[in-house]
Write a protein that holds these residues in place. Sequence first.
Motif, PDB file in Angstrom:
ATOM      1  N   ALA A  30       0.844  -1.197   0.000  1.00 23.91           N
ATOM      2  CA  ALA A  30       0.000   0.000   0.000  1.00 23.91           C
ATOM      3  C   ALA A  30       0.881   1.250   0.000  1.00 23.91           C
ATOM      4  N   GLY A  31       0.532   2.220  -0.828  1.00 25.23           N
ATOM      5  CA  GLY A  31       1.295   3.459  -0.906  1.00 25.23           C
ATOM      6  C   GLY A  31       2.355   3.431  -1.991  1.00 25.23           C
ATOM      7  N   GLU A  32       2.740   2.230  -2.437  1.00 23.15           N
ATOM      8  CA  GLU A  32       3.733   2.118  -3.501  1.00 23.15           C
ATOM      9  C   GLU A  32       3.029   2.123  -4.853  1.00 23.15           C
ATOM     10  N   SER A  33       3.798   2.371  -5.897  1.00 22.79           N
ATOM     11  CA  SER A  33       3.242   2.385  -7.248  1.00 22.79           C
ATOM     12  C   SER A  33       3.893   1.301  -8.087  1.00 22.79           C
ATOM     13  N   PHE A  34       3.160   0.849  -9.100  1.00 23.06           N
ATOM     14  CA  PHE A  34       3.763  -0.013 -10.105  1.00 23.06           C
ATOM     15  C   PHE A  34       3.504   0.619 -11.461  1.00 23.06           C
ATOM     16  N   THR A  35       4.380   0.343 -12.398  1.00 23.07           N
ATOM     17  CA  THR A  35       4.231   0.856 -13.748  1.00 23.07           C
ATOM     18  C   THR A  35       4.050  -0.321 -14.689  1.00 23.07           C
ATOM     19  N   ALA A  36       2.995  -0.254 -15.489  1.00 26.34           N
ATOM     20  CA  ALA A  36       2.722  -1.284 -16.491  1.00 26.34           C
ATOM     21  C   ALA A  36       3.178  -0.738 -17.838  1.00 26.34           C
ATOM     22  N   ILE A  37       3.933  -1.535 -18.583  1.00 23.67           N
ATOM     23  CA  ILE A  37       4.386  -1.089 -19.906  1.00 23.67           C
ATOM     24  C   ILE A  37       3.902  -2.052 -20.981  1.00 23.67           C
ATOM     25  N   MET A  38       3.668  -1.493 -22.153  1.00 23.60           N
ATOM     26  CA  MET A  38       3.257  -2.288 -23.301  1.00 23.60           C
ATOM     27  C   MET A  38       3.838  -1.658 -24.544  1.00 23.60           C
ATOM     28  N   ASP A  39       4.599  -2.444 -25.298  1.00 27.12           N
ATOM     29  CA  ASP A  39       5.133  -1.990 -26.579  1.00 27.12           C
ATOM     30  C   ASP A  39       4.133  -2.371 -27.656  1.00 27.12           C
ATOM     31  N   SER A  40       3.895  -1.455 -28.606  1.00 26.86           N
ATOM     32  CA  SER A  40       2.887  -1.722 -29.630  1.00 26.86           C
ATOM     33  C   SER A  40       3.390  -1.358 -31.025  1.00 26.86           C
ATOM     34  N   ASP A  41       2.687  -1.881 -32.018  1.00 25.92           N
ATOM     35  CA  ASP A  41       2.985  -1.576 -33.420  1.00 25.92           C
ATOM     36  C   ASP A  41       2.312  -0.270 -33.835  1.00 25.92           C
ATOM     37  N   GLU A  42       2.621   0.180 -35.059  1.00 26.25           N
ATOM     38  CA  GLU A  42       2.092   1.442 -35.584  1.00 26.25           C
ATOM     39  C   GLU A  42       0.573   1.428 -35.712  1.00 26.25           C
ATOM     40  N   ASN A  43      -0.038   0.239 -35.882  1.00 25.95           N
ATOM     41  CA  ASN A  43      -1.490   0.188 -36.086  1.00 25.95           C
ATOM     42  C   ASN A  43      -2.290   0.353 -34.792  1.00 25.95           C
ATOM     43  N   VAL A  44      -1.614   0.523 -33.645  1.00 29.95           N
ATOM     44  CA  VAL A  44      -2.314   0.766 -32.379  1.00 29.95           C
ATOM     45  C   VAL A  44      -2.495   2.273 -32.221  1.00 29.95           C
ATOM     46  N   GLU A  45      -3.772   2.690 -32.169  1.00 34.28           N
ATOM     47  CA  GLU A  45      -4.094   4.120 -32.079  1.00 34.28           C
ATOM     48  C   GLU A  45      -4.094   4.602 -30.629  1.00 34.28           C
ATOM     49  N   SER A  46      -4.743   3.807 -29.752  1.00 32.61           N
ATOM     50  CA  SER A  46      -4.787   4.174 -28.337  1.00 32.61           C
ATOM     51  C   SER A  46      -4.960   2.920 -27.492  1.00 32.61           C
ATOM     52  N   ILE A  47      -4.614   3.049 -26.209  1.00 31.24           N
ATOM     53  CA  ILE A  47      -4.792   1.945 -25.261  1.00 31.24           C
ATOM     54  C   ILE A  47      -5.467   2.512 -24.015  1.00 31.24           C
ATOM     55  N   THR A  48      -6.490   1.799 -23.545  1.00 30.17           N
ATOM     56  CA  THR A  48      -7.148   2.154 -22.291  1.00 30.17           C
ATOM     57  C   THR A  48      -6.707   1.147 -21.245  1.00 30.17           C
ATOM     58  N   PHE A  49      -6.311   1.674 -20.084  1.00 30.34           N
ATOM     59  CA  PHE A  49      -5.756   0.896 -18.974  1.00 30.34           C
ATOM     60  C   PHE A  49      -6.801   0.846 -17.868  1.00 30.34           C
ATOM     61  N   TYR A  50      -7.199  -0.357 -17.479  1.00 26.14           N
ATOM     62  CA  TYR A  50      -8.201  -0.542 -16.431  1.00 26.14           C
ATOM     63  C   TYR A  50      -7.546  -1.214 -15.237  1.00 26.14           C
ATOM     64  N   VAL A  51      -7.857  -0.723 -14.018  1.00 25.68           N
ATOM     65  CA  VAL A  51      -7.376  -1.377 -12.793  1.00 25.68           C
ATOM     66  C   VAL A  51      -8.583  -1.713 -11.938  1.00 25.68           C
ATOM     67  N   CYS A  52      -8.632  -2.961 -11.484  1.00 26.02           N
ATOM     68  CA  CYS A  52      -9.680  -3.407 -10.569  1.00 26.02           C
ATOM     69  C   CYS A  52      -9.017  -4.197  -9.450  1.00 26.02           C
ATOM     70  N   THR A  53      -9.670  -4.231  -8.281  1.00 27.23           N
ATOM     71  CA  THR A  53      -9.159  -5.076  -7.203  1.00 27.23           C
ATOM     72  C   THR A  53      -9.720  -6.469  -7.425  1.00 27.23           C
ATOM     73  N   LEU A  54      -8.867  -7.481  -7.299  1.00 31.38           N
ATOM     74  CA  LEU A  54      -9.238  -8.855  -7.611  1.00 31.38           C
ATOM     75  C   LEU A  54      -9.718  -9.637  -6.395  1.00 31.38           C
ATOM     76  N   GLU A  55      -9.796  -8.962  -5.246  1.00 30.84           N
ATOM     77  CA  GLU A  55     -10.330  -9.585  -4.030  1.00 30.84           C
ATOM     78  C   GLU A  55     -11.261  -8.587  -3.365  1.00 30.84           C
ATOM     79  N   ASP A  56     -11.953  -9.037  -2.350  1.00 33.63           N
ATOM     80  CA  ASP A  56     -12.891  -8.196  -1.615  1.00 33.63           C
ATOM     81  C   ASP A  56     -12.159  -6.997  -1.007  1.00 33.63           C
ATOM     82  N   PRO A  57     -12.559  -5.758  -1.106  1.00 33.21           N
ATOM     83  CA  PRO A  57     -13.756  -5.274  -1.788  1.00 33.21           C
ATOM     84  C   PRO A  57     -13.482  -5.096  -3.290  1.00 33.21           C
ATOM     85  N   TYR A  58     -14.263  -5.759  -4.120  1.00 31.17           N
ATOM     86  CA  TYR A  58     -14.064  -5.676  -5.569  1.00 31.17           C
ATOM     87  C   TYR A  58     -14.404  -4.264  -6.037  1.00 31.17           C
TER      88      TYR A  58
END
Length: 161
Positions: A30-58
């Motif tokens: 808690a309090g720390e951050s993580f960075t998610a990276i994704m390399d993509s090709d030219e045909n990728v216009e945009s990416i939407t990043f979703y974060v959800c908790t996978l345990e209670d409270p969902y």
Amino acid sequence: NMKKLFIFALIFLLPSAVSEMSHSPNNVAAGESFTAIMDSDENVESITFYVCTLEDPYTCYKPETKDRNDTINGRFEFTYQVKNNDYPGYKYEIENTDNTTEKIPAAYTYYEGLEVKKMGDSHYFKVNIKSEASEEGSILPSLGITSIVTIFAIIALSGRK
């Protein structure tokens, strides 16, 4: 026969809109951050990043979208700060230049070095949470088994003199 070879090669080239994916660090508290990276090709216009908790409270948080213009050589980066009682997982929705979309992680797909969890109809990359017991507990749980064996070996050998 050449046609079969071509189809076989095409199957391996299909999921090529995305090459490398990872997040760091792998273990967060808690309090720390993580960075998610994704390399993509030219045909990728945009990416939407979703974060959800996978345990209670969902809980799912407001998604973040980045356009190709916000990337460095097609590398998309998203940072998330972990909250208390948070078990974060994340997923991507890729918007291609031809208006097709792709959800990552996909069901029944192996992503090297990443653990995938299913929640509802979606799949998420799991981010490991450091257990608080090993941080606040005794010193022994944080030592690896090899360290403990080494300590006992040293004690045993020093007692032989």
